[in-house]
Design an enzyme around this catalytic site. Structure first.
Site, PDB file in Angstrom:
ATOM      1  N   TYR A 182      33.622 -60.176   3.930  1.00  0.00           N
ATOM      2  CA  TYR A 182      32.200 -59.877   3.688  1.00  0.00           C
ATOM      3  C   TYR A 182      32.029 -58.429   3.249  1.00  0.00           C
ATOM      4  O   TYR A 182      31.251 -58.130   2.348  1.00  0.00           O
ATOM      5  CB  TYR A 182      31.366 -60.137   4.956  1.00  0.00           C
ATOM      6  CG  TYR A 182      29.881 -60.062   4.659  1.00  0.00           C
ATOM      7  CD1 TYR A 182      29.170 -61.199   4.310  1.00  0.00           C
ATOM      8  CD2 TYR A 182      29.205 -58.837   4.685  1.00  0.00           C
ATOM      9  CE1 TYR A 182      27.826 -61.134   3.992  1.00  0.00           C
ATOM     10  CE2 TYR A 182      27.856 -58.761   4.377  1.00  0.00           C
ATOM     11  CZ  TYR A 182      27.168 -59.911   4.024  1.00  0.00           C
ATOM     12  OH  TYR A 182      25.844 -59.841   3.703  1.00  0.00           O
ATOM     13  N   PHE A 194      14.556 -56.200 -24.577  1.00  0.00           N
ATOM     14  CA  PHE A 194      15.318 -57.407 -24.267  1.00  0.00           C
ATOM     15  C   PHE A 194      14.531 -58.164 -23.205  1.00  0.00           C
ATOM     16  O   PHE A 194      13.913 -57.564 -22.332  1.00  0.00           O
ATOM     17  CB  PHE A 194      16.755 -57.122 -23.801  1.00  0.00           C
ATOM     18  CG  PHE A 194      17.484 -58.426 -23.608  1.00  0.00           C
ATOM     19  CD1 PHE A 194      17.835 -59.188 -24.708  1.00  0.00           C
ATOM     20  CD2 PHE A 194      17.722 -58.943 -22.344  1.00  0.00           C
ATOM     21  CE1 PHE A 194      18.424 -60.443 -24.549  1.00  0.00           C
ATOM     22  CE2 PHE A 194      18.316 -60.194 -22.189  1.00  0.00           C
ATOM     23  CZ  PHE A 194      18.668 -60.941 -23.297  1.00  0.00           C
ATOM     24  N   THR A 195      14.586 -59.480 -23.276  1.00  0.00           N
ATOM     25  CA  THR A 195      13.705 -60.336 -22.466  1.00  0.00           C
ATOM     26  C   THR A 195      13.727 -59.991 -20.969  1.00  0.00           C
ATOM     27  O   THR A 195      12.693 -59.639 -20.397  1.00  0.00           O
ATOM     28  CB  THR A 195      14.115 -61.805 -22.671  1.00  0.00           C
ATOM     29  OG1 THR A 195      15.525 -61.932 -22.429  1.00  0.00           O
ATOM     30  CG2 THR A 195      13.812 -62.271 -24.097  1.00  0.00           C
ATOM     31  N   ASP A 246      21.885 -49.902 -21.422  1.00  0.00           N
ATOM     32  CA  ASP A 246      22.181 -51.329 -21.233  1.00  0.00           C
ATOM     33  C   ASP A 246      23.518 -51.522 -21.938  1.00  0.00           C
ATOM     34  O   ASP A 246      23.588 -51.648 -23.157  1.00  0.00           O
ATOM     35  CB  ASP A 246      21.091 -52.210 -21.838  1.00  0.00           C
ATOM     36  CG  ASP A 246      21.427 -53.695 -21.667  1.00  0.00           C
ATOM     37  OD1 ASP A 246      22.607 -54.004 -21.412  1.00  0.00           O
ATOM     38  OD2 ASP A 246      20.521 -54.533 -21.791  1.00  0.00           O
ATOM     39  N   LYS A 267      29.302 -60.752 -20.778  1.00  0.00           N
ATOM     40  CA  LYS A 267      29.513 -60.614 -22.233  1.00  0.00           C
ATOM     41  C   LYS A 267      30.827 -59.862 -22.461  1.00  0.00           C
ATOM     42  O   LYS A 267      31.898 -60.421 -22.330  1.00  0.00           O
ATOM     43  CB  LYS A 267      28.332 -59.892 -22.880  1.00  0.00           C
ATOM     44  CG  LYS A 267      27.075 -60.746 -23.025  1.00  0.00           C
ATOM     45  CD  LYS A 267      26.259 -60.809 -21.796  1.00  0.00           C
ATOM     46  CE  LYS A 267      24.876 -61.378 -22.027  1.00  0.00           C
ATOM     47  NZ  LYS A 267      24.150 -61.600 -20.783  1.00  0.00           N
ATOM     48  N   ARG A 299      15.337 -66.687 -31.245  1.00  0.00           N
ATOM     49  CA  ARG A 299      15.054 -65.295 -30.899  1.00  0.00           C
ATOM     50  C   ARG A 299      13.892 -64.835 -31.763  1.00  0.00           C
ATOM     51  O   ARG A 299      14.052 -64.113 -32.736  1.00  0.00           O
ATOM     52  CB  ARG A 299      16.276 -64.393 -31.146  1.00  0.00           C
ATOM     53  CG  ARG A 299      17.492 -64.703 -30.311  1.00  0.00           C
ATOM     54  CD  ARG A 299      17.527 -64.088 -28.923  1.00  0.00           C
ATOM     55  NE  ARG A 299      16.702 -64.716 -27.926  1.00  0.00           N
ATOM     56  CZ  ARG A 299      16.851 -64.498 -26.611  1.00  0.00           C
ATOM     57  NH1 ARG A 299      17.770 -63.697 -26.152  1.00  0.00           N
ATOM     58  NH2 ARG A 299      16.049 -65.079 -25.751  1.00  0.00           N
ATOM     59  N   PHE A 324      11.013 -68.815 -23.065  1.00  0.00           N
ATOM     60  CA  PHE A 324      11.975 -69.446 -23.975  1.00  0.00           C
ATOM     61  C   PHE A 324      12.989 -70.320 -23.248  1.00  0.00           C
ATOM     62  O   PHE A 324      13.530 -71.259 -23.826  1.00  0.00           O
ATOM     63  CB  PHE A 324      12.715 -68.381 -24.810  1.00  0.00           C
ATOM     64  CG  PHE A 324      13.489 -67.396 -23.978  1.00  0.00           C
ATOM     65  CD1 PHE A 324      12.874 -66.278 -23.446  1.00  0.00           C
ATOM     66  CD2 PHE A 324      14.831 -67.586 -23.726  1.00  0.00           C
ATOM     67  CE1 PHE A 324      13.581 -65.379 -22.669  1.00  0.00           C
ATOM     68  CE2 PHE A 324      15.557 -66.696 -22.954  1.00  0.00           C
ATOM     69  CZ  PHE A 324      14.918 -65.585 -22.416  1.00  0.00           C
TER      70      PHE A 324
HETATM   71  N1  PM9 Z   1      21.736 -61.913 -22.477  1.00  0.00           N
HETATM   72  C1  PM9 Z   1      22.062 -63.662 -24.030  1.00  0.00           C
HETATM   73  O1  PM9 Z   1      22.281 -64.858 -24.254  1.00  0.00           O
HETATM   74  C2  PM9 Z   1      21.749 -64.269 -21.601  1.00  0.00           C
HETATM   75  C3  PM9 Z   1      20.384 -64.490 -21.089  1.00  0.00           C
HETATM   76  S1  PM9 Z   1      19.030 -64.413 -22.177  1.00  0.00           S
HETATM   77  C4  PM9 Z   1      19.169 -65.761 -23.080  1.00  0.00           C
HETATM   78  O2  PM9 Z   1      22.043 -62.803 -24.926  1.00  0.00           O
HETATM   79  C5  PM9 Z   1      21.245 -57.756 -22.590  1.00  0.00           C
HETATM   80  C6  PM9 Z   1      21.350 -56.950 -23.822  1.00  0.00           C
HETATM   81  C7  PM9 Z   1      21.541 -59.096 -22.589  1.00  0.00           C
HETATM   82  C8  PM9 Z   1      21.394 -59.849 -21.383  1.00  0.00           C
HETATM   83  C9  PM9 Z   1      21.599 -61.239 -21.364  1.00  0.00           C
HETATM   84  C10 PM9 Z   1      20.983 -59.164 -20.212  1.00  0.00           C
HETATM   85  C11 PM9 Z   1      20.820 -59.883 -18.916  1.00  0.00           C
HETATM   86  C12 PM9 Z   1      20.709 -57.820 -20.270  1.00  0.00           C
HETATM   87  N2  PM9 Z   1      20.843 -57.149 -21.449  1.00  0.00           N
HETATM   88  O3  PM9 Z   1      22.047 -62.708 -18.363  1.00  0.00           O
HETATM   89  O4  PM9 Z   1      21.321 -61.440 -16.387  1.00  0.00           O
HETATM   90  O5  PM9 Z   1      21.951 -59.657 -23.723  1.00  0.00           O
HETATM   91  O6  PM9 Z   1      23.688 -61.381 -17.044  1.00  0.00           O
HETATM   92  O7  PM9 Z   1      22.052 -60.218 -18.401  1.00  0.00           O
HETATM   93  C13 PM9 Z   1      21.857 -63.225 -22.671  1.00  0.00           C
HETATM   94  P1  PM9 Z   1      22.284 -61.511 -17.495  1.00  0.00           P
END
Ligand code: PM9
Length: 463
Positions: A77, A129-130, A220, A263, A387, A454
């Protein structure tokens, strides 16, 4: 090619040890599936998909070393050995002082926003970004776009469309005062602009400007190695530098970072928040126990942290990144040769088709990118992502739809997963849909969730 000229092709710096069989379906079955999914590719079952270009997030193939690392999971843990490996990798490769693991990128965004943003604060960024913008807004902040104008034009070939317009930033600082701006959110290979990089020169100017005004820069860093590749290829003075060296320089110009390790860092789950300021770190490491888990695991298993530590090191290999971006460029050039309107220059993690130019007979209220993503799926089982206006959502104050200039369909390439032959099949399918584009009808939205619409919105075909 000239007869005696030596050609130097690149190839994947790996060989394949295990395969996952793909399922082919019929177009009749796909038409039924997309109707059932409300014309939203997020609501399709993955077993109904042939080639999955929905996202490059969590979809990478891990290496044998990463899988071996999974077997070394220390599932204590507190104080897991794997956390210390992760901390070591973050310090060595990115250079940040403190790291807090999170379950994925948005976990880090949530903690960061809660630590740094006060109600009414302004958060400038190079395009929204979303998830990032939503966490800023939920913490009481107001996002302001300070990316250069060229980024909003899919045909503009500026080599660094992720750059920040320092004039726009200066206007915000003069209008609101630096005390109202806790940090500038700088994204690398800007996702919503088409995977467009920021230059080191721009980042250095920004650092000088923010130092003068006492404003932090939070990166980011989700696709930082891909951004480093474009700097290496396009920016003067960097052609002789390694990706690892450039990545570290990028991070050194910032005060902290949020990371979706799903990523660049080649894992199926995971993220982190990295900080240099001790006080910010202490507050974040206190908050993480509320939302994610103890500060030495942050919502992850020990084995996930081990895979991430190894993935971070693999992600900054020159050979890896050249093949990764090389495959994206391979597909992009094929589409460009077929006269498909794509975002230029070709970005780091996918090809972004301009749906406004692809389907000029549809208005933005008829959701051209959402429509095109559905049509591409029906044609050959290739799943992509909208997008555009759906992703942009609504202004939280006025409730009105945002109308982004960019109305794009993203063909996102997972890392180390598909071959060039898959890229050929994808290009042929896009070309087929393009030939029949005049017959395509738009959509109307019939269900709209409150947050990040979306992901779960549903649509019907217009008659
Ligand atoms: N990006 C993408 O497919 C997955 C979720 S939105 C469809 O591009 C940036 C630049 C991203 C991102 C996720 C996140 C969030 C932050 N910044 O999905 O929570 O491209 O790991 O990261 C997606 P998490």
């Amino acid at each position: 090619m000239e007869k005696n000229k030596i050609k130097h092709s690149w190839a994947e710096p790996f060989k394949i040890k295990m395969v996952e069989l793909l399922k082919m379906t019929t177009s009749a079955k796909r038409r039924k599936a997309i109707i059932e999914a409300g014309y939203n590719t997020f609501l399709l079952k993955s077993e109904d998909v042939y080639i999955d270009l929905l996202t490059d997030s969590g979809t990478s193939a891990m290496s044998d070393r990463q899988w071996a690392g999974m077997m070394l999971g220390d599932e204590a843990y507190a104080g897991s050995t794997n956390f210390y490996h992760l901390e070591e990798a973050v310090k060595a490769v990115y250079g940040y002082k403190y790291v807090i693991p999170t379950h994925q990128g948005r976990g880090a965004e949530n903690i960061l926003s809660k630590v740094l943003i006060k109600k009414g604060d302004i958060i400038p960024g190079n395009m929204y970004f979303t998830t990032t913008r939503l966490h800023q807004e939920l913490a009481g902040g107001i996002f302001q776009d300070v990316i250069i104008d060229e980024a909003h034009d899919s045909a503009n070939t500026h080599p660094f469309k992720g750059n920040i317009d320092l004039g726009k930033l200066d206007m915000l600082v003069k209008k609101h005062g630096p005390e109202k701006i806790p940090y500038i959110c700088v994204a690398v290979t800007v996702n919503m602009a088409g995977g467009q990089p920021i230059s080191m020169g721009n980042l250095k100017e920004l650092r000088a400007y923010t130092k003068k005004h006492g404003i932090k820069i939070i990166l980011d860093m989700t696709r930082v190695a891909e951004n480093a590749y474009f700097i290496q290829q396009k920016e003067k003075g960097y052609s002789g530098k390694s990706i690892r060296w450039i990545v570290k320089e990028i991070c050194s110009l910032t005060d902290g970072a949020t990371m979706s390790a799903k990523k660049d860092a080649l894992v199926n789950i995971g993220g982190f928040l990295a900080l240099n300021d001790k006080e910010d770190y202490e507050e974040a490491s206190n908050l993480v126990v509320v939302y994610e888990g103890l500060h030495t695991y942050g919502g992850l298993a020990g084995r996930d942290m081990e895979a991430m530590a190894i993935g971070i090191v693999e992600s900054v290999s020159d050979l890896h990144i050249k093949a990764r971006v090389g495959q994206v460029i391979y597909l992009g050039e094929k589409l460009r040769d077929m006269d498909i309107p794509i975002t230029e220059p070709i970005g780091g993690h996918g090809i972004f088709i301009d749906a406004k130019r692809f389907l000029p007979h549809l208005t933005q209220d008829q959701f051209p990118a959402q429509t095109l993503a559905a049509e591409l799926y029906v044609d050959a089982g290739v799943r992509t992502m909208e997008r555009g206006i759906v992703s942009a959502g609504r202004n939280p104050k006025t409730g009105k739809n945002y109308y982004p200039d960019l109305e794009l369909v993203r063909l996102t390439i997972p890392r180390r997963v598909y071959t060039q032959a898959h890229m050929d099949v994808i290009a042929e399918s896009v070309c087929n849909v393009f030939k029949n584009r005049n017959k395509i009808k738009g959509l109307k939205m019939v269900y709209e969730p409150k947050y990040l619409r979306f992901f779960q919105a549903r649509f019907e075909k217009l008659k």
